[in-house]
Write an enzyme that holds these catalytic residues in place. Structure first.
Site, PDB file in Angstrom:
ATOM      1  N   HIS A 176       0.836  -1.149   0.137  1.00  0.00           N
ATOM      2  CA  HIS A 176      -0.073   0.035   0.019  1.00  0.00           C
ATOM      3  C   HIS A 176       0.855   1.314  -0.028  1.00  0.00           C
ATOM      4  O   HIS A 176       0.641   2.289  -0.626  1.00  0.00           O
ATOM      5  CB  HIS A 176      -0.935  -0.155   1.389  1.00  0.00           C
ATOM      6  CG  HIS A 176      -1.693   1.271   1.308  1.00  0.00           C
ATOM      7  ND1 HIS A 176      -2.919   1.637   0.576  1.00  0.00           N
ATOM      8  CD2 HIS A 176      -1.614   2.381   2.297  1.00  0.00           C
ATOM      9  CE1 HIS A 176      -3.384   2.624   0.857  1.00  0.00           C
ATOM     10  NE2 HIS A 176      -2.579   3.184   1.949  1.00  0.00           N
ATOM     11  N   ASP A 177       1.920   1.170   0.706  1.00  0.00           N
ATOM     12  CA  ASP A 177       2.765   2.451   0.877  1.00  0.00           C
ATOM     13  C   ASP A 177       4.242   2.111   0.514  1.00  0.00           C
ATOM     14  O   ASP A 177       5.081   2.214   1.398  1.00  0.00           O
ATOM     15  CB  ASP A 177       2.669   2.891   2.303  1.00  0.00           C
ATOM     16  CG  ASP A 177       3.248   4.440   2.407  1.00  0.00           C
ATOM     17  OD1 ASP A 177       3.446   4.849   1.563  1.00  0.00           O
ATOM     18  OD2 ASP A 177       3.735   4.670   3.539  1.00  0.00           O
TER      19      ASP A 177
END
Length: 247
Positions: A176-177
């Protein structure tokens, strides 16, 4: 995933004390205690190796033969300024801590270079919860921002970084990051990915893979604009992409 099925088939233990539920790896934490999620517990034992500050403080601690990272879950963005670390509770296995724990277990099964999950704590408060996670600390490793602030990396290392990311994408693992802080190199030049909060295994390949790479590129550019000495060039990026394509 069903909690009972996960506990039965994963070798992970379940502990419940009032409104606190924990999952933990009994092989690595044979003397597990819920107190292990309290930084003061480690401070009183002179077991704190250090800390890092991002959205919140992550504590690096030593316990027997295992070095660990203790991290509390904090919200980001505007909503994080309002509720900080509280989330809507919709069952243990739907908490951010449990989802990250399960994903990290999956990554171990797939033999991907990511930290081992050790334990999580979920404390329910009415319709909301707060959570913490303990993961294994990657020994003798630094993130790319720390490294590139001191030195440049050679072409082969950038190739390795791209190849590592491709390995995760081939297994449909969405980070996600994905940014320069969440990629690490150890003393043997092995590449690791960390911080899989809100990551997941995707049902199929797709646009998310390029979006992951685009996000990573933006993070390198951002760090270069903010740091006086940051050894990143577009040629480095092309080497990473080349490694990704070869992977």
């Amino acid at each position: 995933m069903n909690l009972a099925r996960f506990v039965k088939h994963s070798g992970i233990n379940l502990s419940q004390q009032g409104n606190i539920t924990c999952l933990y790896d009994a092989e690595l934490l044979s003397d597990f205690s819920v107190d292990m999620f309290d930084p003061e517990y480690w401070q009183q034992r002179d077991a704190v190796l250090g800390s890092s500050t991002g959205r919140g403080t992550a504590w690096f601690v030593k316990h027997q033969n295992v070095n660990m990272v203790l991290r509390h879950y904090y919200r980001g963005g505007l909503i994080g300024k309002l509720v900080n670390d509280s989330y809507v509770f919709a069952g243990l296995m739907n908490t951010r801590a449990a989802r990250e724990f399960v994903l990290l277990k999956t990554l171990q099964t797939l033999h991907l270079p990511a930290p081992k999950p050790l334990a999580i704590k979920v404390q329910q408060q009415g319709l909301t919860y707060r959570a913490d996670i303990l993961i294994e600390l990657i020994r003798d490793a630094q993130d790319l921002v720390a490294i590139l602030s001191k030195q440049a990396l050679d072409h082969d290392t950038w190739l390795s970084i791209g190849q590592c990311i491709k390995r995760f994408h081939q297994q449909r693992i969405y980070h996600h990051d994905l940014n320069a802080h969440n990629i690490m190199l150890d003393n043997n030049a092995k590449v690791w990915l960390i911080d899989f909060d809100q990551g997941k295994q995707m049902p199929e390949q797709g646009a998310w893979q390029q979006q992951n790479l685009d996000r990573l590129h933006r993070s390198f550019v951002k760090e270069r604009s903010q740091l006086t000495n940051f050894n990143f060039t577009e040629q480095n990026w092309q080497s990473l992409v080349q490694g990704y394509q070869q992977g």
